[in-house]
Design a protein around this motif. Structure first.
Motif, PDB file in Angstrom:
ATOM      1  N   PHE A   1       0.803  -1.200   0.000  1.00 27.07           N
ATOM      2  CA  PHE A   1       0.000   0.000   0.000  1.00 27.07           C
ATOM      3  C   PHE A   1       0.845   1.264   0.000  1.00 27.07           C
ATOM      4  N   LEU A   2       2.149   1.150  -0.122  1.00 32.50           N
ATOM      5  CA  LEU A   2       2.999   2.324  -0.094  1.00 32.50           C
ATOM      6  C   LEU A   2       2.959   3.037  -1.442  1.00 32.50           C
ATOM      7  N   SER A   3       2.999   4.361  -1.387  1.00 33.16           N
ATOM      8  CA  SER A   3       3.126   5.164  -2.605  1.00 33.16           C
ATOM      9  C   SER A   3       4.551   5.661  -2.643  1.00 33.16           C
ATOM     10  N   LEU A   4       5.389   5.091  -3.517  1.00 31.89           N
ATOM     11  CA  LEU A   4       6.809   5.375  -3.505  1.00 31.89           C
ATOM     12  C   LEU A   4       7.123   6.508  -4.465  1.00 31.89           C
ATOM     13  N   GLY A   5       8.159   7.277  -4.089  1.00 31.21           N
ATOM     14  CA  GLY A   5       8.604   8.358  -4.955  1.00 31.21           C
ATOM     15  C   GLY A   5       7.555   9.452  -5.056  1.00 31.21           C
ATOM     16  N   CYS A   6       7.586  10.189  -6.162  1.00 32.91           N
ATOM     17  CA  CYS A   6       6.594  11.237  -6.397  1.00 32.91           C
ATOM     18  C   CYS A   6       5.278  10.563  -6.752  1.00 32.91           C
ATOM     19  N   ALA A   7       4.288  10.713  -5.894  1.00 32.52           N
ATOM     20  CA  ALA A   7       3.053   9.954  -6.054  1.00 32.52           C
ATOM     21  C   ALA A   7       2.298  10.380  -7.297  1.00 32.52           C
ATOM     22  N   THR A   8       1.961   9.421  -8.148  1.00 32.84           N
ATOM     23  CA  THR A   8       1.048   9.659  -9.261  1.00 32.84           C
ATOM     24  C   THR A   8      -0.346   9.170  -8.903  1.00 32.84           C
ATOM     25  N   SER A   9      -0.450   8.419  -7.803  1.00 35.98           N
ATOM     26  CA  SER A   9      -1.731   7.939  -7.306  1.00 35.98           C
ATOM     27  C   SER A   9      -1.584   7.612  -5.825  1.00 35.98           C
ATOM     28  N   TYR A  10      -2.717   7.469  -5.154  1.00 34.77           N
ATOM     29  CA  TYR A  10      -2.727   7.125  -3.744  1.00 34.77           C
ATOM     30  C   TYR A  10      -3.554   5.861  -3.555  1.00 34.77           C
ATOM     31  N   ASN A  11      -2.979   4.883  -2.873  1.00 35.37           N
ATOM     32  CA  ASN A  11      -3.717   3.677  -2.511  1.00 35.37           C
ATOM     33  C   ASN A  11      -4.380   3.893  -1.164  1.00 35.37           C
ATOM     34  N   VAL A  12      -5.695   3.712  -1.114  1.00 30.71           N
ATOM     35  CA  VAL A  12      -6.467   3.957   0.097  1.00 30.71           C
ATOM     36  C   VAL A  12      -7.241   2.693   0.450  1.00 30.71           C
ATOM     37  N   VAL A  13      -7.145   2.291   1.708  1.00 32.59           N
ATOM     38  CA  VAL A  13      -7.835   1.100   2.195  1.00 32.59           C
ATOM     39  C   VAL A  13      -9.085   1.528   2.954  1.00 32.59           C
ATOM     40  N   VAL A  14     -10.230   0.956   2.587  1.00 33.98           N
ATOM     41  CA  VAL A  14     -11.503   1.288   3.225  1.00 33.98           C
ATOM     42  C   VAL A  14     -12.125   0.022   3.805  1.00 33.98           C
ATOM     43  N   ASN A  15     -12.595   0.117   5.034  1.00 34.04           N
ATOM     44  CA  ASN A  15     -13.338  -0.974   5.659  1.00 34.04           C
ATOM     45  C   ASN A  15     -14.591  -0.387   6.296  1.00 34.04           C
ATOM     46  N   GLY A  16     -15.762  -0.828   5.836  1.00 39.72           N
ATOM     47  CA  GLY A  16     -17.019  -0.312   6.356  1.00 39.72           C
ATOM     48  C   GLY A  16     -17.734  -1.353   7.195  1.00 39.72           C
ATOM     49  N   TYR A  17     -18.234  -0.938   8.356  1.00 35.16           N
ATOM     50  CA  TYR A  17     -18.933  -1.836   9.276  1.00 35.16           C
ATOM     51  C   TYR A  17     -20.300  -1.239   9.621  1.00 35.16           C
ATOM     52  N   SER A  18     -21.331  -2.076   9.628  1.00 34.58           N
ATOM     53  CA  SER A  18     -22.639  -1.616  10.088  1.00 34.58           C
ATOM     54  C   SER A  18     -23.082  -2.468  11.273  1.00 34.58           C
ATOM     55  N   SER A  19     -23.965  -1.911  12.082  1.00 33.98           N
ATOM     56  CA  SER A  19     -24.417  -2.620  13.284  1.00 33.98           C
ATOM     57  C   SER A  19     -25.272  -3.837  12.942  1.00 33.98           C
ATOM     58  N   THR A  20     -25.799  -3.894  11.707  1.00 38.13           N
ATOM     59  CA  THR A  20     -26.661  -5.007  11.295  1.00 38.13           C
ATOM     60  C   THR A  20     -25.943  -5.989  10.376  1.00 38.13           C
TER      61      THR A  20
END
Length: 209
Positions: free
Chosen positions: A12-31
């Motif tokens: 998930f690392l963005s090395l050097g001059c970033a041309t993009s960003y890797n983003v991790v998303v985790n969504g949780y609901s009570s149901t």
């Protein structure tokens, strides 16, 4: 709420001059299912004046408010249907070392008798860099429950993380917000990795004053 994200893979690392960003998303609901938020529902963004940088807190709140309105929600009701709490931060950085293989190609002269061939070789160059762990947490709480108790259980929690060399949280938070609202209210069942270009038009729109 502070999250420990040091276990995120190096992928998930963005090395050097970033041309993009890797983003991790985790969504949780009570149901365990997606939260059905009615179109046009009112959602109030809650800020914390006790944070070290209340100016940045309000800036992020304004961007969240903009994303909510862009999704068709109302954000100005006196007694909203929902409250949205948020928290974000960045660690002090961690030195990461690795080795990069560099291949030097071979060549040959087919018209020479006997022809000459050079097979090439590979060298390994070590490098090190400082990697920062950036995180964002969103909590959606039912309006009546929150007004009864500010510690009411959330209907939905969105945990967002990104790792890379950019220590400017003020900039990177825009990419994390875009990824978070791509899955707003969803129970993702697993972590989702989004790759967002550095010049993504949604980010440029969000950065506008």
């Amino acid at each position: 709420m502070k999250l420990c994200l040091l276990s995120l893979p190096v992928m998930f690392l963005s090395l050097g001059c970033a041309t993009s960003y890797n983003v991790v998303v985790n969504g949780y609901s009570s149901t365990g299912k997606n939260v059905e938020i009615p179109q046009g529902a009112s959602i109030s963004v809650v800020t914390d004046s006790n944070v070290p940088n209340p100016i940045l807190e309000r800036e992020v709140a304004t961007k969240i408010d903009r994303l909510l309105r862009d999704d068709g929600y109302s954000t100005e009701a006196a007694t909203p249907d929902y409250y949205l709490l948020f928290d974000f931060g960045i660690n002090g950085g961690q030195v990461v070392t690795d080795i990069v293989p560099i291949h030097h190609p071979g060549f040959y002269y087919p018209y020479r008798h006997p022809y000459f061939r050079w097979y090439g070789y590979t060298t390994y160059v070590p490098y090190s860099e400082v990697v920062y762990m950036r995180w964002l947490s969103l909590k959606l709480i039912d309006g009546k429950d929150y007004r009864a108790s500010e510690s009411a259980e959330p209907l939905w929690i969105g945990d967002v993380a990104s790792a890379g060399m950019n220590s400017d949280l003020r900039q990177v938070i825009n990419y994390m917000l875009i990824a978070a609202f791509d899955h707003f209210g969803q129970d993702t069942q697993r972590q989702i990795v989004e790759t967002i270009p550095a010049n993504d038009q949604r980010v440029l729109w969000l950065e506008q004053p």
